[in-house]
Design a protein around this motif. Structure first.
Motif, PDB file in Angstrom:
ATOM      1  N   LEU A 111       0.832  -1.197   0.000  1.00  0.00           N
ATOM      2  CA  LEU A 111       0.000   0.000   0.000  1.00  0.00           C
ATOM      3  C   LEU A 111       0.870   1.251   0.000  1.00  0.00           C
ATOM      4  CD1 LEU A 111      -2.918   1.089   0.207  1.00  0.00           C
ATOM      5  CD2 LEU A 111      -2.634   1.060   2.701  1.00  0.00           C
ATOM      6  N   ILE A 112       0.563   2.167  -0.929  1.00  0.00           N
ATOM      7  CA  ILE A 112       1.269   3.445  -0.977  1.00  0.00           C
ATOM      8  C   ILE A 112       0.256   4.582  -1.117  1.00  0.00           C
ATOM      9  CG2 ILE A 112       3.291   2.376  -2.049  1.00  0.00           C
ATOM     10  CD1 ILE A 112       2.558   3.917  -4.643  1.00  0.00           C
ATOM     11  N   THR A 113       0.721   5.788  -0.843  1.00  0.00           N
ATOM     12  CA  THR A 113      -0.058   7.000  -1.053  1.00  0.00           C
ATOM     13  C   THR A 113       0.875   8.053  -1.637  1.00  0.00           C
ATOM     14  OG1 THR A 113       0.466   7.924   1.130  1.00  0.00           O
ATOM     15  CG2 THR A 113      -1.496   6.529   0.965  1.00  0.00           C
ATOM     16  N   PRO A 114       0.318   9.174  -2.120  1.00  0.00           N
ATOM     17  CA  PRO A 114       1.199  10.308  -2.409  1.00  0.00           C
ATOM     18  C   PRO A 114       1.981  10.664  -1.141  1.00  0.00           C
ATOM     19  CG  PRO A 114      -0.999  10.704  -3.267  1.00  0.00           C
ATOM     20  CD  PRO A 114      -1.092   9.470  -2.431  1.00  0.00           C
ATOM     21  N   VAL A 115       3.117  11.286  -1.284  1.00  0.00           N
ATOM     22  CA  VAL A 115       4.001  11.554  -0.144  1.00  0.00           C
ATOM     23  C   VAL A 115       3.293  12.426   0.893  1.00  0.00           C
ATOM     24  CG1 VAL A 115       6.168  12.633   0.579  1.00  0.00           C
ATOM     25  CG2 VAL A 115       6.070  11.285  -1.524  1.00  0.00           C
ATOM     26  N   THR A 116       3.334  11.991   2.157  1.00  0.00           N
ATOM     27  CA  THR A 116       2.662  12.723   3.229  1.00  0.00           C
ATOM     28  C   THR A 116       3.581  13.041   4.405  1.00  0.00           C
ATOM     29  OG1 THR A 116       1.958  10.665   4.302  1.00  0.00           O
ATOM     30  CG2 THR A 116       0.445  11.625   2.711  1.00  0.00           C
ATOM     31  N   LYS A 117       4.653  12.306   4.583  1.00  0.00           N
ATOM     32  CA  LYS A 117       5.458  12.416   5.793  1.00  0.00           C
ATOM     33  C   LYS A 117       6.597  13.410   5.606  1.00  0.00           C
ATOM     34  CE  LYS A 117       6.863   9.177   9.430  1.00  0.00           C
ATOM     35  NZ  LYS A 117       8.129   9.709   9.899  1.00  0.00           N
ATOM     36  N   PHE A 118       6.887  14.177   6.643  1.00  0.00           N
ATOM     37  CA  PHE A 118       7.914  15.205   6.492  1.00  0.00           C
ATOM     38  C   PHE A 118       9.315  14.681   6.788  1.00  0.00           C
ATOM     39  CE2 PHE A 118       6.660  15.552  10.944  1.00  0.00           C
ATOM     40  CZ  PHE A 118       7.865  15.687  11.605  1.00  0.00           C
ATOM     41  N   GLN A 119       9.422  13.436   7.242  1.00  0.00           N
ATOM     42  CA  GLN A 119      10.747  12.864   7.481  1.00  0.00           C
ATOM     43  C   GLN A 119      10.664  11.342   7.359  1.00  0.00           C
ATOM     44  OE1 GLN A 119      11.834  14.010  11.465  1.00  0.00           O
ATOM     45  NE2 GLN A 119      10.426  12.597  12.431  1.00  0.00           N
ATOM     46  N   ASP A 120      11.827  10.723   7.101  1.00  0.00           N
ATOM     47  CA  ASP A 120      11.932   9.261   7.037  1.00  0.00           C
ATOM     48  C   ASP A 120      11.019   8.626   5.995  1.00  0.00           C
ATOM     49  OD1 ASP A 120      13.817   9.287   9.044  1.00  0.00           O
ATOM     50  OD2 ASP A 120      12.337   9.033  10.640  1.00  0.00           O
ATOM     51  N   GLN A 121      10.861   9.277   4.852  1.00  0.00           N
ATOM     52  CA  GLN A 121      10.026   8.692   3.816  1.00  0.00           C
ATOM     53  C   GLN A 121      10.684   7.465   3.199  1.00  0.00           C
ATOM     54  OE1 GLN A 121      10.779  12.030   3.946  1.00  0.00           O
ATOM     55  NE2 GLN A 121       9.043  13.256   3.234  1.00  0.00           N
ATOM     56  N   TYR A 122       9.845   6.546   2.750  1.00  0.00           N
ATOM     57  CA  TYR A 122      10.307   5.355   2.042  1.00  0.00           C
ATOM     58  C   TYR A 122       9.545   5.334   0.726  1.00  0.00           C
ATOM     59  CZ  TYR A 122      11.910   0.532   1.462  1.00  0.00           C
ATOM     60  OH  TYR A 122      12.509  -0.601   1.000  1.00  0.00           O
ATOM     61  N   TYR A 123      10.239   5.623  -0.359  1.00  0.00           N
ATOM     62  CA  TYR A 123       9.604   5.819  -1.654  1.00  0.00           C
ATOM     63  C   TYR A 123       9.494   4.506  -2.429  1.00  0.00           C
ATOM     64  CZ  TYR A 123      10.757  10.649  -0.511  1.00  0.00           C
ATOM     65  OH  TYR A 123      10.880  11.861   0.119  1.00  0.00           O
ATOM     66  N   VAL A 124       8.397   4.375  -3.166  1.00  0.00           N
ATOM     67  CA  VAL A 124       8.100   3.146  -3.908  1.00  0.00           C
ATOM     68  C   VAL A 124       7.888   3.478  -5.377  1.00  0.00           C
ATOM     69  CG1 VAL A 124       6.456   1.243  -4.175  1.00  0.00           C
ATOM     70  CG2 VAL A 124       7.078   2.050  -1.880  1.00  0.00           C
ATOM     71  N   GLN A 125       8.445   2.639  -6.247  1.00  0.00           N
ATOM     72  CA  GLN A 125       8.253   2.794  -7.693  1.00  0.00           C
ATOM     73  C   GLN A 125       7.559   1.563  -8.241  1.00  0.00           C
ATOM     74  OE1 GLN A 125      11.894   3.439  -9.897  1.00  0.00           O
ATOM     75  NE2 GLN A 125      10.869   3.436 -11.878  1.00  0.00           N
ATOM     76  N   MET A 126       6.502   1.789  -9.035  1.00  0.00           N
ATOM     77  CA  MET A 126       5.809   0.682  -9.683  1.00  0.00           C
ATOM     78  C   MET A 126       5.801   0.919 -11.185  1.00  0.00           C
ATOM     79  SD  MET A 126       1.809   1.474  -8.757  1.00  0.00           S
ATOM     80  CE  MET A 126       1.060   3.088  -9.011  1.00  0.00           C
ATOM     81  N   ASP A 127       5.543  -0.156 -11.933  1.00  0.00           N
ATOM     82  CA  ASP A 127       5.476  -0.024 -13.387  1.00  0.00           C
ATOM     83  C   ASP A 127       4.024   0.178 -13.830  1.00  0.00           C
ATOM     84  OD1 ASP A 127       4.244  -2.507 -13.321  1.00  0.00           O
ATOM     85  OD2 ASP A 127       5.993  -3.606 -14.055  1.00  0.00           O
ATOM     86  N   ALA A 128       3.800   0.174 -15.140  1.00  0.00           N
ATOM     87  CA  ALA A 128       2.464   0.442 -15.681  1.00  0.00           C
ATOM     88  C   ALA A 128       1.452  -0.626 -15.286  1.00  0.00           C
ATOM     89  CB  ALA A 128       2.540   0.558 -17.202  1.00  0.00           C
ATOM     90  N   GLU A 129       1.916  -1.812 -14.905  1.00  0.00           N
ATOM     91  CA  GLU A 129       1.032  -2.899 -14.487  1.00  0.00           C
ATOM     92  C   GLU A 129       0.885  -2.961 -12.968  1.00  0.00           C
ATOM     93  OE1 GLU A 129       2.945  -6.236 -16.352  1.00  0.00           O
ATOM     94  OE2 GLU A 129       1.768  -5.986 -18.192  1.00  0.00           O
ATOM     95  N   CYS A 130       1.306  -1.887 -12.297  1.00  0.00           N
ATOM     96  CA  CYS A 130       1.219  -1.801 -10.835  1.00  0.00           C
ATOM     97  C   CYS A 130       2.044  -2.874 -10.140  1.00  0.00           C
ATOM     98  CB  CYS A 130      -0.236  -1.867 -10.360  1.00  0.00           C
ATOM     99  SG  CYS A 130      -1.253  -0.494 -10.937  1.00  0.00           S
TER     100      CYS A 130
END
Length: 239
Positions: A121-140
């Motif tokens: 589960l991901i959302t648009p970025v919300t946290k002001f510190q310690d973010q963990y970013y996720v990349q998905m492809d066109a097929e999720c």
């Protein structure tokens, strides 16, 4: 996942584990437990470590709970805690949550209802510190993650709630078994990623692929320290 010592909370976690820190008057872990039960979850496994007795005491009120203690909690990380729970999990599909989260109910219900067998589960970025970013492809499909957004093309931010099919989990366990003694401090996120990358590349079966479910406008927060707690209590309105 509740074995950590929560040292960044300072005095807050001297006598209690991080999951018992109160958000708006109720312990974070209690909020999660009650949300899971409300969504129809009938069995809850808590991977414990630091102050395990406080989690074990919850079984008196919530018979859905069973605890699995990790005696090496001080020298290991979240993947080892998950690994330590593998026998209790058995052959079931499950949701994987961290103990230091507050979130809306639909984080659970939408993940359960998702057509994906396994999903991060991901959302648009919300946290002001310690973010963990996720990349998905066109097929999720999960293809990369990083704590540095400049290293990937981020699709969103990791929430810390996942849906895992038992077939995917078996791949994760088998892959981690190869490195468990060398990487006791590995975060579970990285093992999920490494397993999924092998599934996408064809090194493992197709059921080793982790998908990504992105929810816009979901209110949630990972609370790691006192600054996080103050920010969440003042900015989150629906939880």
């Amino acid at each position: 996942m509740a074995a950590g010592m929560g040292t960044r909370f300072g005095k807050y976690t001297e006598l209690i584990p991080k999951g018992f820190v109160e958000y708006k008057g109720k312990a974070m872990v209690i909020r999660s437990i009650e949300t899971l039960i409300d969504c129809g979850i009938e069995r809850i496994i808590i991977g414990t470590g630091y102050h395990k007795e406080q989690y074990e005491a919850l079984t008196a009120k919530y018979p859905q709970i069973e605890c699995v203690f990790s005696p090496r909690y001080a020298e290991t990380n979240s993947m080892y805690t998950l690994w330590n729970c593998r026998e209790a999990i058995g052959n079931e599909d499950f949701l994987l949550l961290e103990s230091d989260l507050v979130f809306e109910r639909r984080a659970i219900s939408d993940l359960i209802d998702s057509s994906f067998e396994s999903a991060m589960l991901i959302t648009p970025v919300t946290k002001f510190q310690d973010q963990y970013y996720v990349q998905m492809d066109a097929e999720c499909q999960l293809i990369n993650c990083s704590t540095d957004e400049t290293q990937i093309q981020p699709s969103g931010e990791l929430v810390g709630i996942h849906k895992l099919s038992n077939r995917f989990f078996r791949h994760v366990v088998n892959e981690y078994a190869k490195v468990v003694e060398d990487k006791p401090k590995l975060g579970y996120e990285f093992q999920l990623l490494l397993t999924s990358q092998k599934g996408v590349s064809g090194e493992l079966a197709e059921d080793a692929i982790m998908n990504v479910l992105k929810l816009d406008e979901l209110e949630w927060y990972e609370i790691d320290d006192e600054a996080d707690l103050k920010f969440a209590e003042s900015h989150l309105k629906r939880i």
